[in-house]
Design an enzyme around this catalytic site. Structure first.
Site, PDB file in Angstrom:
ATOM      1  CE1 TYR A 124      -3.786   2.771   0.784  1.00  0.00           C
ATOM      2  CE2 TYR A 124      -2.486   3.459   2.372  1.00  0.00           C
ATOM      3  CZ  TYR A 124      -3.497   3.982   1.711  1.00  0.00           C
ATOM      4  OH  TYR A 124      -4.696   4.644   1.616  1.00  0.00           O
ATOM      5  CG  ASP A 150       5.303   3.568   0.923  1.00  0.00           C
ATOM      6  OD1 ASP A 150       6.106   4.776   1.770  1.00  0.00           O
ATOM      7  OD2 ASP A 150       4.418   3.460   0.399  1.00  0.00           O
ATOM      8  CE  LYS A 206       1.298   5.077   8.619  1.00  0.00           C
ATOM      9  NZ  LYS A 206       0.554   4.075   7.054  1.00  0.00           N
TER      10      LYS A 206
HETATM   11  C1  PLP Z   1      -0.065   4.514   5.659  1.00  0.00           C
HETATM   12  C2  PLP Z   1       1.153   4.154   4.814  1.00  0.00           C
HETATM   13  C3  PLP Z   1       1.340   5.161   3.569  1.00  0.00           C
HETATM   14  C4  PLP Z   1       0.297   6.856   3.597  1.00  0.00           C
HETATM   15  O1  PLP Z   1      -0.016   6.958   4.677  1.00  0.00           O
HETATM   16  P1  PLP Z   1      -0.877   8.401   4.990  1.00  0.00           P
HETATM   17  O2  PLP Z   1      -0.493   8.939   5.753  1.00  0.00           O
HETATM   18  O3  PLP Z   1      -2.127   7.569   5.086  1.00  0.00           O
HETATM   19  O4  PLP Z   1      -1.300   8.737   3.622  1.00  0.00           O
HETATM   20  C5  PLP Z   1       2.114   4.931   2.576  1.00  0.00           C
HETATM   21  N1  PLP Z   1       2.456   3.823   2.438  1.00  0.00           N
HETATM   22  C6  PLP Z   1       3.011   3.310   3.499  1.00  0.00           C
HETATM   23  C7  PLP Z   1       3.754   2.079   3.586  1.00  0.00           C
HETATM   24  C8  PLP Z   1       1.734   3.450   4.462  1.00  0.00           C
HETATM   25  O5  PLP Z   1       1.935   2.268   5.210  1.00  0.00           O
END
Ligand code: PLP
Length: 423
Positions: A142, A237, A265
């Site tokens: 994701y 990511d 995060k």
């Molecule tokens: C949570 C997440 C996102 C998206 O971040 P948001 O702050 O919710 O937009 C993108 N990549 C990864 C791996 C994530 O866990």
């Protein structure tokens, strides 16, 4: 009716599905969400006064526990100076210096407001830098909710992706190719088919949005080699793994350098912050230095920077936090695996550092297909059992369990006993 139920009923009238992010609705676990009123350390309290040991940690940011004093004080102090100026500030310079000075291959970094924005912008920078359009992502990873990444694999590996959400035009996903996590051959096949068209490969270095799926031996190294060979940008990511597996995230943990890295995060300590950074020659493509446009009214917000800086400073100055957190993860998730084995339960426990996940399947989980063999009804039952005993787990199977520095071994031992009684 509980206060949570009553609030959720009101929420459903005025917010789609009653929530501002879908997983919070508790839909896949057959419950109504607990409305959280406050959180301190490893615990959250709902509007009815129920207290829960929290394994979500706001989906990762709360690595030091909720309401960490140094973070709270930094935020209060920053608020006194004004909430936002729409102008350059000292704190964002300090934040960028902290990151670039600590993570060897991050030469420059740009702050944004979410993980979604970080990924979307990193991909734009990679496309601008290479002059190519196609990207490769992995099924089950994701990367936020931007159009190009809300994609399902096409019918064959070589076919264009199809939108995975209503409202995403076909054209937005036509350049997004899907590969199989932990399967280098599926990536090689795509590079063979489009050797000069692939701008970037984006990967979660530890899959943490299909449950937890660690990279197989050689997988990340193989992606590094393929990107180098074909002149594509390797994007890690690290919105979850960044500052979690260690201060230098998955890059440091696995010893593999990406070209661009996205953060979110933990970097905001609970405030809405994301960032992307990496090699100077790529980041210099970003406006106003270069031709790749990217902007944000509230980007680098001083209060958000204060929160992130305070948390990252603690983490950088105390590397022993990571040693203990990762050891605690190994012990805790290893113990769950042991319990499942002793009870002969068809359960898989995947883990990496302080991330872990229980899958209700007899089959080892190494990619999205195998993750999907988990019995989500069993997960929902397990979730409800744990919630009724004061344990707040992710309200969906395909999410991670997040440990924080605030979880004590005694508390975790209590959770192990609950699990033993359940399986
Ligand atoms: C949570 C997440 C996102 C998206 O971040 P948001 O702050 O919710 O937009 C993108 N990549 C990864 C791996 C994530 O866990």
């Amino acid at each position: 009716m509980t206060k949570s139920e009553e609030l959720f009923k009101r929420a459903c009238e005025v917010i789609p599905g009653g929530v501002n992010s879908p997983v919070r609705a508790f839909g896949s676990v057959g419950q109504t969400p607990r409305m959280i009123a406050s959180a301190h350390g490893a615990y959250m309290t709902d509007e009815d006064g129920n207290r829960y040991l929290d394994f979500v940690g706001s989906w990762g940011p709360m690595i030091l526990g909720h309401d960490y004093p140094a973070v709270r004080e930094a935020v209060i102090s920053a608020c006194a100076d004004g909430l936002s100026f729409g102008a350059a500030t000292r704190r964002e310079v300090e934040m960028a210096e902290l990151i670039c000075g600590s993570i060897p291959n991050i030469d420059m970094v740009r702050m944004v407001n979410s993980g979604t924005e970080a990924v979307m912008s990193a991909i734009r920078a990679a496309r601008g830098f290479t002059g190519r359009d196609k990207i490769i992502k992995f099924m089950g990873c994701y990367h936020g909710h931007s159009d190009a990444l809300l994609v399902q694999a096409g019918s064959g590996v070589m076919t264009a992706g199809i939108p995975d959400s209503a409202g995403v035009p076909q054209g937005c996903t036509k350049d997004t190719l899907s590969a199989v996590y932990n399967d280098l051959a599926s990536v090689e096949q795509l590079f063979d088919a489009f050797p000069e068209e692939i701008a970037a490969v984006i990967v979660e270095p530890v899959g943490a949005n299909m449950g937890v799926v660690p990279p197989a031996e050689g997988f990340l190294e193989g992606l590094r080699a393929l990107c180098t060979k074909y002149g594509a940008v390797l994007i890690f990511d690290e919105v979850i793994t960044g500052f979690r597996l260690g201060f230098s995230g998955a890059q440091g943990f696995f010893g593999v350098d990406a070209d661009l890295v996205t953060y979110g995060k933990i970097i905001g300590a609970g405030m809405p912050v994301g960032a992307y950074g990496g090699k100077r020659e790529i980041m210099e493509c970003v406006a106003p230095r270069g031709p790749v446009y990217q902007a944000g009214t509230l980007s680098g917000n001083p209060v958000a920077m204060a929160a992130g800086l305070a948390q990252l400073t603690v983490l950088k100055e105390h590397p022993e936090i990571y040693d203990e957190l990762n050891k605690k993860g190994q012990w805790f998730f290893g113990s769950i695996r042991q319990i499942a084995r002793e009870c002969g339960a068809p359960v898989q426990v995947n883990t990496c550092g302080s991330l872990g996940c229980i899958f209700f399947t007899a089959e080892p989980v190494h990619d999205y297909e195998s993750a999907k063999t988990s019995d989500t009804k069993k997960y929902a039952e397990y979730f409800r059992y744990m919630l009724s005993h004061g344990i707040y787990l992710a309200p969906a199977q395909f999410e991670a369990m997040f440990l924080s520095a605030a979880h004590t071994r005694e508390e975790l031992a209590g959770v192990l006993e609950l699990i033993r009684a359940y399986v």
